[in-house]
Motif scaffolding. Structure first.
Motif, PDB file in Angstrom:
ATOM      1  N   LEU A  21       0.859  -1.187   0.000  1.00  0.00           N
ATOM      2  CA  LEU A  21       0.000   0.000   0.000  1.00  0.00           C
ATOM      3  C   LEU A  21       0.890   1.229   0.000  1.00  0.00           C
ATOM      4  N   SER A  47      -6.187  -3.538   2.932  1.00  0.00           N
ATOM      5  CA  SER A  47      -6.860  -2.307   3.377  1.00  0.00           C
ATOM      6  C   SER A  47      -8.041  -2.622   4.280  1.00  0.00           C
ATOM      7  N   ARG A  57      -1.025  -1.521  10.454  1.00  0.00           N
ATOM      8  CA  ARG A  57      -0.476  -0.828   9.285  1.00  0.00           C
ATOM      9  C   ARG A  57       0.960  -0.399   9.539  1.00  0.00           C
TER      10      ARG A  57
END
Length: 286
Positions: A21, A47, A57
């Motif tokens: 990402l 996500s 994350r």
């Protein structure tokens, strides 16, 4: 007044030395149905897992219902619902028995009989789960996901394996949750027709980046390009690409009247948009 329910800014995720990402960002508002699309490996599942609080994350800011999912407690988890692509536990339980049991964990849960009626399982409420059809099982999956009246509902490939009638009925249930209960729905799907029908907004990921964000019609017009008009005149077949298919058809009939036959208008679709974006991303990577 619009209320932001999901907010992502600069979301990054790295596995070892590989970034999956790259600064992803988008928002979802109360009562909105948002579809997250992209090819395999685009970063959709990562996500969603971060938003659900199941994965940490590497960077960026994320808030769901004003809470960082990585720090969400039991109260926060009670405000979200998750419907996985497949779920096959508790086959020996009866439908009503399982839903009544789950409802005890949520202070504001649906009334069990009202929930069963809402998802269309009244006729099988006393049946064992293992005896349900595919469509009935998917309705039960939805009932399990919304038993606690979640403010946010995550759907992963919600209608995989359903026949066309069951798919339409499932769509109506989702639309009702958003319109009547203000539930924010974030779904992932490879079915572009489903996304175009259900979602008020589309976010397309490719290579771990947001490559498009907007209403389906906006994306189709702005990225896929012109509509295609086809017609027959004096025995000859004609095709024209135009940004104003309605105006073009009006002018065509004004000039030729009933001599225009077999008129067809093919509007730019979400599928056209999706394919154009993915091809462009693939070309940029070469």
């Amino acid at each position: 007044m619009e209320t932001t329910v999901i907010e992502i800014d600069g979301l990054r995720m790295r596995y070892g030395d590989r970034d999956v990402l790259h600064g992803v960002g988008f928002v979802a508002r109360r009562g909105e149905i948002l579809a997250l699309l992209g090819p395999n490996g685009a970063g959709k599942s990562t996500s969603i897992e971060i938003l659900e609080g199941f994965r940490r994350r590497s960077g960026g800011d994320v808030a769901v219902l004003g809470v960082d999912p990585g720090r969400g407690g039991e109260d926060w988890r009670g405000r979200i619902g998750i419907v996985l692509q497949s779920w096959r536990d508790h086959g020996k339980w009866a439908v009503r028995e399982l839903l009544a049991h789950l409802a005890r964990y949520y202070p504001g849960a649906w009334d069990t009989d009202a929930l069963i009626a809402a998802v269309g399982l009244g006729g099988v409420a006393r049946q064992r789960i293992r005896t349900l059809s595919g469509g009935q099982r998917r309705r039960l999956d939805l009932a399990i996901g919304i038993v606690g009246r979640p403010e946010v509902l995550f759907l992963d490939e919600p209608t995989t394996g359903l026949d066309p009638q069951a798919r339409r009925e499932f769509h109506r249930l989702i639309e009702g949750l958003a319109a009547e209960h203000g539930t924010t729905v974030l779904l992932t799907t490879h079915d572009l027709d489903e996304a175009e029908r259900l979602a008020g907004r589309i976010v397309i990921l490719d290579g771990g980046r947001v490559v498009a964000d907007g209403r389906p019609d906006e994306l189709a017009r702005g990225i896929a390009g012109a509509d295609e008009v086809r017609w027959t005149l004096d025995g000859r077949r004609h095709t024209e690409a135009t940004a104003d298919s309605t105006g073009f058809a009006f002018e065509l009939f004004r000039r030729h009247g009933a001599a225009v036959r077999e008129l067809e208008i093919r509007r730019a679709s979400l599928e056209d948009t999706y394919l154009a974006l993915v091809r462009a991303a693939e070309g940029a990577d070469r």
